[in-house]
Design a protein around this motif. Sequence first.
Motif, PDB file in Angstrom:
ATOM      1  N   ASP A  75      -7.817  -6.262  10.212  1.00 47.60           N
ATOM      2  CA  ASP A  75      -6.973  -7.383   9.817  1.00 47.60           C
ATOM      3  C   ASP A  75      -5.645  -6.887   9.239  1.00 47.60           C
ATOM      4  N   ALA A  76      -4.550  -7.518   9.646  1.00 54.00           N
ATOM      5  CA  ALA A  76      -3.231  -7.159   9.112  1.00 54.00           C
ATOM      6  C   ALA A  76      -3.157  -7.378   7.603  1.00 54.00           C
ATOM      7  N   LEU A  77      -3.964  -8.303   7.079  1.00 50.90           N
ATOM      8  CA  LEU A  77      -3.997  -8.539   5.638  1.00 50.90           C
ATOM      9  C   LEU A  77      -4.490  -7.297   4.900  1.00 50.90           C
ATOM     10  N   VAL A  78      -5.439  -6.578   5.488  1.00 53.62           N
ATOM     11  CA  VAL A  78      -5.926  -5.329   4.897  1.00 53.62           C
ATOM     12  C   VAL A  78      -4.808  -4.292   4.882  1.00 53.62           C
ATOM     13  N   ASP A  79      -4.038  -4.206   5.968  1.00 51.60           N
ATOM     14  CA  ASP A  79      -2.904  -3.279   6.001  1.00 51.60           C
ATOM     15  C   ASP A  79      -1.945  -3.559   4.859  1.00 51.60           C
ATOM     16  N   ALA A  80      -1.590  -4.815   4.705  1.00 49.05           N
ATOM     17  CA  ALA A  80      -0.612  -5.186   3.693  1.00 49.05           C
ATOM     18  C   ALA A  80      -1.135  -4.891   2.291  1.00 49.05           C
ATOM     19  N   GLU A  81      -2.408  -5.212   2.035  1.00 44.50           N
ATOM     20  CA  GLU A  81      -2.978  -4.928   0.711  1.00 44.50           C
ATOM     21  C   GLU A  81      -3.003  -3.425   0.449  1.00 44.50           C
ATOM     22  N   THR A  82      -3.310  -2.653   1.490  1.00 49.60           N
ATOM     23  CA  THR A  82      -3.366  -1.194   1.338  1.00 49.60           C
ATOM     24  C   THR A  82      -2.000  -0.637   0.947  1.00 49.60           C
ATOM     25  N   ILE A  83      -0.951  -1.118   1.588  1.00 54.26           N
ATOM     26  CA  ILE A  83       0.409  -0.694   1.232  1.00 54.26           C
ATOM     27  C   ILE A  83       0.747  -1.149  -0.185  1.00 54.26           C
ATOM     28  N   TRP A  84       0.390  -2.393  -0.499  1.00 54.06           N
ATOM     29  CA  TRP A  84       0.655  -2.929  -1.844  1.00 54.06           C
ATOM     30  C   TRP A  84       0.000  -2.062  -2.914  1.00 54.06           C
ATOM     31  N   LEU A  85      -1.231  -1.615  -2.662  1.00 52.45           N
ATOM     32  CA  LEU A  85      -1.932  -0.808  -3.660  1.00 52.45           C
ATOM     33  C   LEU A  85      -1.254   0.540  -3.875  1.00 52.45           C
ATOM     34  N   MET A  86      -0.740   1.147  -2.809  1.00 54.64           N
ATOM     35  CA  MET A  86      -0.028   2.412  -2.980  1.00 54.64           C
ATOM     36  C   MET A  86       1.210   2.209  -3.853  1.00 54.64           C
ATOM     37  N   VAL A  87       1.945   1.148  -3.569  1.00 58.63           N
ATOM     38  CA  VAL A  87       3.131   0.834  -4.365  1.00 58.63           C
ATOM     39  C   VAL A  87       2.731   0.518  -5.806  1.00 58.63           C
ATOM     40  N   GLU A  88       1.617  -0.175  -5.990  1.00 61.18           N
ATOM     41  CA  GLU A  88       1.176  -0.561  -7.324  1.00 61.18           C
ATOM     42  C   GLU A  88       0.794   0.650  -8.160  1.00 61.18           C
ATOM     43  N   VAL A  89       0.158   1.646  -7.554  1.00 59.61           N
ATOM     44  CA  VAL A  89      -0.197   2.852  -8.309  1.00 59.61           C
ATOM     45  C   VAL A  89       1.056   3.537  -8.840  1.00 59.61           C
ATOM     46  N   VAL A  90       2.060   3.742  -7.982  1.00 61.36           N
ATOM     47  CA  VAL A  90       3.266   4.435  -8.455  1.00 61.36           C
ATOM     48  C   VAL A  90       4.049   3.559  -9.429  1.00 61.36           C
TER      49      VAL A  90
END
Length: 430
Positions: free
Chosen positions: A146-161
Amino acid sequence: MALQRPKGTQDHLPGGSPKLSLDVSASAFRHVTDIAQRVLERAGAAFIATPIFEEAELVTRGVGGSTDIVRKEMFRVYYAGDHGGFVLRPEGTAGIVRAYIQNGLKQMPSPLKLWTHGPIFRAENVQKGRLRQFHQVDYEVIGSSDALVDAETIWLMVEVVRELGLSGVGVKLGSIGDPADRETYNGYLRGVFAPHVEQLSDDSRDRLTRNPMRILDSKSATDQGLIAELAVRPMLDFLGEDAAGHFGQVRAYLDAWGVAYEVDPSIVRGLDYYRRTAWELHHANIGAKSALGGGGRYDGLAAELGGPQTPGIGWAFGIERILIALEAEGIELPPSPGPLIYIAALDAEYVGLAAKAALSLRSQVRAEFGYKPQKPGNAFREGERRGAVYTALIGSDEAATDTLAVKHLGTGEQESVRLEELAGFLTPDS
C-alpha cells in the motif's frame, strides 16, 4: 609499538573521555538509538536482531551481483575448514527478510513493522563519515504494498531525525518503477551508452551488460560527466501506469501530512532489490556527501531469497552520519547521567558500610561508592566529577547511629539520614 584499531573503525568512548566528538561518543550513539526506539515503537515496530554475518549467497542474491557492495566491498569470514562462505553483513535488510522467511513471521500481524540497530561492514575508502565498520538504525515493514505504508515509512524516518533536533534535512524522492519498467529503461540506457562505451569507466562498462541503471549511480566523475553530456532521461520518464499511480499516491499522502520533499529524478539507490518508491535523506551542512541514509520498496526480495512473494519497504540511516550532522548544527545532546548518589567512607573500617549502603539502593537508583576512605572535601569533589546529585559520608558518628551525612551537591544543603530511610529520601515520589 602499541596495537592500534583497524583502519576504518572507531572506538566508542565513555563521556568525559579526551578529544571526544559526537561520532565517537558512546552516550551519543545511545541517544540516537533511544530516540529511534521511542519513535518507531510508538508506531508499532518491534525490535529484531540478526547475526552480523550471513551466508555470502544471501547478500549476492539479495543485494545484487552487479553492485559495488558484492563486487568490491564485502568482508568475507574464514574459519577452520571454511572457504569464505560467509560475509560480515554489508546492509541489514536482506538478513531481516531472511529471518522473516526462516522463522515464519508471516503468522504475525501484517504488515509487520521491525526495527534494529547495529554494525555494518563495507571495505570502502575511508573518509569522514565513511567507515569500514559503521552503524545503522534500520526500519522495515513487511507484508503490504500500500502507498500509505510507503508514506508512513518516509514520515517515520523524518520524525526520528526531527526528534533528534536536526533541521537542515531534506527528502529527495523518486521511483524506480516495476521490473518491466526497469527493463524498458535498461534497454534505453544500453542504446544511449553503447556508442560511448570507450568513455565509460571499467566498472560502468561491466554494468552496461549486467545492469545499466547502476551506471547512473557511478562514483566516477568521468561517468557522471558523460551522463550529463548525453542528457540521459530519468527513470521517472519510464514509469508504467501502476508505478506512476503508486508514486502519485505516496506524494499525495506526504503533501497532506506536510512532509517536505523534492522529487529527484536521479534517485536510483545502490541495491538491486528496490522497486517503486525510493528516497534519500540529505543534510545541507555536512559537505558534498550529504546523504544521511535512504530507503525504498523491495517487493521482489523475499521471493529472490527463496520465500513467498511478499512486499516490503524500509530505510536505514548511518548513526555516524547523523552525529556529524548534529555536530554541524551545534546541537548539544543531553549529558550522560551520573549516579544519583556517591557514598564515601571517612575511615577504612567503614568502606564496607559505604558499599553495603550503595548496593541496597541499586534496585531503585544508580548508586556508586568509594573503594578507599576519603576526606570530606575529596569525597564531595569526586561526587561532582562523577556527576552525582548527592554525596553521602560515613564516619564514626554515622556508623554509631546508622545514619549518613547526605549533601545535595547543587544546593549545598546537608542533613543526616537514617540508612533505612535513605531510599525514600532519594526518591520521595516513588
